[in-house]
Scaffold this active site. Structure first.
Site, short mmCIF file in Angstrom:
data_model
loop_
_atom_site.label_atom_id
_atom_site.label_comp_id
_atom_site.label_asym_id
_atom_site.label_seq_id
_atom_site.Cartn_x
_atom_site.Cartn_y
_atom_site.Cartn_z
N GLY A 110 0.88 -1.16 0.13
CA GLY A 110 -0.08 -0.01 -0.06
C GLY A 110 0.99 1.07 0.03
N HIS A 154 4.19 1.66 -8.19
CA HIS A 154 3.23 0.57 -8.01
C HIS A 154 2.21 0.69 -9.09
CE1 HIS A 154 3.73 1.37 -3.56
NE2 HIS A 154 4.37 0.15 -3.64
N GLN A 183 8.15 -9.55 7.88
CA GLN A 183 9.22 -9.09 6.86
C GLN A 183 9.85 -7.95 7.61
OE1 GLN A 183 6.87 -8.31 3.38
NE2 GLN A 183 8.11 -6.49 2.88
N ASP A 187 13.41 -3.16 -5.99
CA ASP A 187 13.81 -4.17 -5.08
C ASP A 187 14.47 -5.40 -5.57
OD1 ASP A 187 12.23 -3.01 -2.59
OD2 ASP A 187 10.90 -2.99 -4.00
#
Ligand code: AMP
Length: 296
Positions: free
Chosen positions: A46, A52, A76, A166
């Protein structure tokens, strides 16, 4: 204003179906599948930004139905990390996803995903999972792979989309899919950046104006690495580290050049494609970035 109704800037968006339970999302996805539609999953935590949304738009291109998961996964986050203050902006996230025509948003609670509290059974990320991000955040990638694996089993998508932002996560997810024969095609979307080069991140909103300026050292270090690539590894590391020299208020965590195939550090004399990984702390905020170079 004339009071006329016009359909100008914002096409009428229909809100995505918001589902909070595992049974509910399984049922909703199954209904689409019965109609022969393919499904893409975009896992997120989110606080959505254009990075995103690039994943969502790509998902829209390759599948009939787009499912976005929004879940700040406690597994995580380590002790002392930003789990509690991680931005949660569900309402604006839903509005943005509606504008991009997302059909389903799966936003479970931690109790829905982990009814017994922390899970005992986990996916382990192996040796590479203990390096770089994994060295700074022990257990992080086991937590990531465990929740991604759960999401794959819950949604059973044809495609899953992840950001190159990432890089280590993408490498480990792709390897998990291969190692465990998971029936999903992983697609990687390039990093979306602010106009000045800063990689978009939900954590950027922690930065004040001065920190936002200082944070440019990360993307500047990658640019410096690229410029030095023809001169070999030692030059790359020296030039990239130099980008942090001019800034107070930023602390380099790691700067490493890895082989994209193994994600292990390359050695001096290596030639060909390599990925530069960088992480730094600006105040209390940890930021990461990476870029591909060709070592000469
Ligand atoms: P997060 O919400 O941070 O877990 O990110 C969810 C997904 O969005 C991950 O696959 C990230 O790699 C991806 N993502 C985050 N930031 C960016 C960005 N700036 N560009 C492309 N993808 C991104």
């Amino acid at each position: 204003m004339t009071g006329e109704t016009t359909s100008t800037a914002d096409p009428v968006a229909s809100a995505p179906g918001l589902v909070g339970t595992i049974a509910g999302i399984r049922e909703a996805v199954a209904a689409h599948r019965r109609d022969g539609r393919t499904v893409a999953l975009v896992p997120t935590m989110g606080a959505l930004h254009d990075g995103h949304l690039a994943l969502v738009r790509r998902a829209r291109e390759i599948a009939d139905v787009v499912v976005v998961s929004i879940f700040v996964n406690p597994l995580q986050f380590g002790a002392g990390e930003d789990l509690d203050r991680y931005p949660r902006t569900l309402e604006s996230d839903l509005a943005a996803l509606g504008r991009d025509g997302v059909e389903l948003v799966f936003a479970p609670t931690a109790a829905e995903m982990y009814p017994a509290g922390e899970v005992e059974t986990r996916v382990t990320a192996g040796h590479v999972g203990t390096l770089y991000e994994g060295a700074s955040r022990p257990g992080h990638f086991d937590g990531v792979l465990t929740v991604v694996s759960k999401l794959f089993h819950i949604v059973q998508p044809d495609h899953a989309l992840f950001g190159q932002k990432d890089a280590q996560q993408v490498f480990l997810v792709q390897r998990m899919v291969r190692d465990l024969d998971l029936p999903v095609r992983v697609e990687v979307v390039p990093t979306v950046r602010e106009p000045d080069g800063l990689a978009m991140s939900s954590r950027n909103r922690y930065l004040d104006a001065e920190q936002r300026r200082i944070a440019l050292a990360l993307s500047e270090s990658l640019a410096a690495a690229e410029s030095a690539a023809a001169d070999g590894l030692d030059e790359v590391l020296a030039e990239a580290a130099g980008a942090f020299g001019d800034h107070d208020g930023i602390e380099l965590d790691y700067l490493v050049v890895v082989d994209p195939e193994t994600f292990l550090p390359v050695v001096e004399g290596a030639a060909g494609p390599a990925r530069v990984l960088v992480a730094a702390r600006v105040g209390a905020t940890r930021l990461i970035d990476n870029g591909l170079i060709t070592l000469g």
